[in-house]
Enzyme design. Structure first.
Site, PDB file in Angstrom:
ATOM      1  N   ASN A  14       0.839  -1.208   0.000  1.00  0.00           N
ATOM      2  CA  ASN A  14       0.000   0.000   0.000  1.00  0.00           C
ATOM      3  C   ASN A  14       0.872   1.256   0.000  1.00  0.00           C
ATOM      4  O   ASN A  14       0.569   2.228  -0.694  1.00  0.00           O
ATOM      5  CB  ASN A  14      -0.946   0.005   1.208  1.00  0.00           C
ATOM      6  N   ILE A  92      -1.432  -2.152  17.993  1.00  0.00           N
ATOM      7  CA  ILE A  92      -2.528  -1.455  18.644  1.00  0.00           C
ATOM      8  C   ILE A  92      -1.936  -0.222  19.315  1.00  0.00           C
ATOM      9  O   ILE A  92      -0.876  -0.302  19.945  1.00  0.00           O
ATOM     10  CB  ILE A  92      -3.228  -2.386  19.666  1.00  0.00           C
ATOM     11  N   LEU A  93      -2.584   0.917  19.138  1.00  0.00           N
ATOM     12  CA  LEU A  93      -2.012   2.192  19.581  1.00  0.00           C
ATOM     13  C   LEU A  93      -2.676   2.683  20.866  1.00  0.00           C
ATOM     14  O   LEU A  93      -3.882   2.481  21.067  1.00  0.00           O
ATOM     15  CB  LEU A  93      -2.194   3.223  18.469  1.00  0.00           C
ATOM     16  N   HIS A 109      -8.091  -0.838   6.391  1.00  0.00           N
ATOM     17  CA  HIS A 109      -8.426  -2.124   7.013  1.00  0.00           C
ATOM     18  C   HIS A 109      -9.041  -3.024   5.955  1.00  0.00           C
ATOM     19  O   HIS A 109      -9.908  -2.582   5.196  1.00  0.00           O
ATOM     20  CB  HIS A 109      -9.400  -1.890   8.177  1.00  0.00           C
ATOM     21  N   THR A 141      -9.213   6.322  15.548  1.00  0.00           N
ATOM     22  CA  THR A 141      -9.711   6.767  16.851  1.00  0.00           C
ATOM     23  C   THR A 141      -9.271   5.714  17.876  1.00  0.00           C
ATOM     24  O   THR A 141      -8.809   4.641  17.485  1.00  0.00           O
ATOM     25  CB  THR A 141     -11.253   6.888  16.828  1.00  0.00           C
ATOM     26  N   GLU A 143     -10.691   3.502  19.611  1.00  0.00           N
ATOM     27  CA  GLU A 143     -11.248   2.151  19.491  1.00  0.00           C
ATOM     28  C   GLU A 143     -10.798   1.514  18.175  1.00  0.00           C
ATOM     29  O   GLU A 143     -11.041   2.077  17.092  1.00  0.00           O
ATOM     30  CB  GLU A 143     -12.785   2.189  19.563  1.00  0.00           C
ATOM     31  N   ASP A 145     -10.190  -0.025  14.755  1.00  0.00           N
ATOM     32  CA  ASP A 145     -10.980  -0.227  13.524  1.00  0.00           C
ATOM     33  C   ASP A 145     -12.385   0.374  13.609  1.00  0.00           C
ATOM     34  O   ASP A 145     -13.331  -0.173  13.016  1.00  0.00           O
ATOM     35  CB  ASP A 145     -11.067  -1.737  13.170  1.00  0.00           C
ATOM     36  N   GLN A 173      -7.703  -3.732  -4.795  1.00  0.00           N
ATOM     37  CA  GLN A 173      -8.601  -2.587  -4.582  1.00  0.00           C
ATOM     38  C   GLN A 173      -8.002  -1.584  -3.588  1.00  0.00           C
ATOM     39  O   GLN A 173      -8.173  -0.374  -3.722  1.00  0.00           O
ATOM     40  CB  GLN A 173      -9.965  -3.058  -4.070  1.00  0.00           C
ATOM     41  N   GLU A 174      -7.308  -2.106  -2.564  1.00  0.00           N
ATOM     42  CA  GLU A 174      -6.679  -1.213  -1.578  1.00  0.00           C
ATOM     43  C   GLU A 174      -5.715  -0.258  -2.271  1.00  0.00           C
ATOM     44  O   GLU A 174      -5.627   0.925  -1.921  1.00  0.00           O
ATOM     45  CB  GLU A 174      -5.905  -2.025  -0.524  1.00  0.00           C
TER      46      GLU A 174
HETATM   47  C1  GAR Z   1      -3.221  -4.775   3.896  1.00  0.00           C
HETATM   48  O1  GAR Z   1      -4.147  -5.706   3.396  1.00  0.00           O
HETATM   49  C2  GAR Z   1      -3.874  -3.898   4.948  1.00  0.00           C
HETATM   50  O2  GAR Z   1      -5.217  -3.611   4.684  1.00  0.00           O
HETATM   51  C3  GAR Z   1      -3.762  -4.777   6.169  1.00  0.00           C
HETATM   52  O3  GAR Z   1      -2.489  -5.366   6.074  1.00  0.00           O
HETATM   53  C4  GAR Z   1      -2.127  -5.471   4.694  1.00  0.00           C
HETATM   54  C5  GAR Z   1      -0.790  -4.791   4.526  1.00  0.00           C
HETATM   55  O4  GAR Z   1      -0.283  -5.022   3.244  1.00  0.00           O
HETATM   56  N1  GAR Z   1      -3.907  -4.004   7.368  1.00  0.00           N
HETATM   57  C6  GAR Z   1      -4.429  -4.485   8.479  1.00  0.00           C
HETATM   58  O5  GAR Z   1      -4.814  -5.637   8.597  1.00  0.00           O
HETATM   59  C7  GAR Z   1      -4.506  -3.498   9.625  1.00  0.00           C
HETATM   60  N2  GAR Z   1      -5.197  -4.061  10.738  1.00  0.00           N
HETATM   61  P1  GAR Z   1       0.909  -4.130   2.705  1.00  0.00           P
HETATM   62  O6  GAR Z   1       1.992  -4.130   3.778  1.00  0.00           O
HETATM   63  O7  GAR Z   1       1.351  -4.844   1.464  1.00  0.00           O
HETATM   64  O8  GAR Z   1       0.370  -2.746   2.443  1.00  0.00           O
END
Ligand code: GAR
Length: 196
Positions: A14, A92-93, A109, A141, A143, A145, A173-174
């Site tokens: 990403n 987790i922050l 997410h 935030t 909490e 996700d 898609q991400e």
């Molecule tokens: C992605 O699918 C992202 O949405 C997920 O980890 C992957 C990271 O991939 N994030 C979470 O699960 C956050 N809780 P990447 O390192 O190749 O971007």
């Protein structure tokens, strides 16, 4: 020119999509740093190749979450971020850390929130037998996700899907969704401080 700091824990695909979009679309923003909590994070090499400053703040070197978050915050703030982008940052922050970046920290997410928070979202989606799955960009935030949703991308779940096939189609898609939302924040189309 807005400063963006990206946090990763691993592969960083990403982050790579965001860096590529920032360059090809001539964003009025620059990626001032890529920071990881893991020295082994594969994405760090890509950032270095691009000439982006990198840093590692290893959570293993801190005995408490608060100490780690304070060290991470100090490192991030050296790069004067207008926006902190969590891109596969698997920590987790603490509420204090989240509060410090209130209105300027976002996360992606791999599910259609509010469905399937936490880990193993593709497995959760298969177990729930949903017909649609996807990804969500949201404001961070305290909490986990649960922050205001800024954008979502959807894919159909098809016969024969397994965790790997779903993960691959969602990730594709991400890579479109995350840069698109960040560009809207930079352009002012999305105002993070209006999000509740
Ligand atoms: C992605 O699918 C992202 O949405 C997920 O980890 C992957 C990271 O991939 N994030 C979470 O699960 C956050 N809780 P990447 O390192 O190749 O971007």
């Amino acid at each position: 020119m807005k400063n963006i700091v990206i946090l990763i824990s691993g592969r960083g695909s990403n982050m790579q999509a965001i860096v590529a979009a920032a360059t090809s679309q001539h964003w009025d923003a620059r990626i001032t740093a890529v920071i990881s909590n893991r020295q082994e994070a594969e994405g760090l090499a890509f950032a270095e190749q691009q000439g982006i400053p990198t840093a590692v703040v290893s959570n293993k070197q801190y005995s408490t979450r608060s100490e780690f978050d304070a060290a991470l915050q100090a490192q991030i703030d050296q790069f004067a971020p207008d926006l902190v982008v969590l891109a596969g940052f698997m920590r987790i922050l603490t509420p204090e850390f989240v509060q410090h970046y209130a209105g300027r920290m976002i996360n992606i997410h791999p599910s259609l929130l509010p469905n399937f928070t936490g880990l193993h979202t593709h497995r959760q989606a298969l177990q729930a037998a949903v017909s649609e799955h996807g990804a969500t960009v949201h404001v961070v935030t305290p909490e986990l996700d649960h922050g205001p949703i800024l954008g979502q991308a959807r894919i159909p779940v098809i016969a024969g899907d397994n965790e790997e096939s779903l993960a691959a189609r969602v990730l594709e898609q991400e890579h479109v969704l995350y840069p698109s939302v960040i560009k809207q924040i930079i352009d002012g189309t999305i105002n993070l401080r209006d999000q509740h």
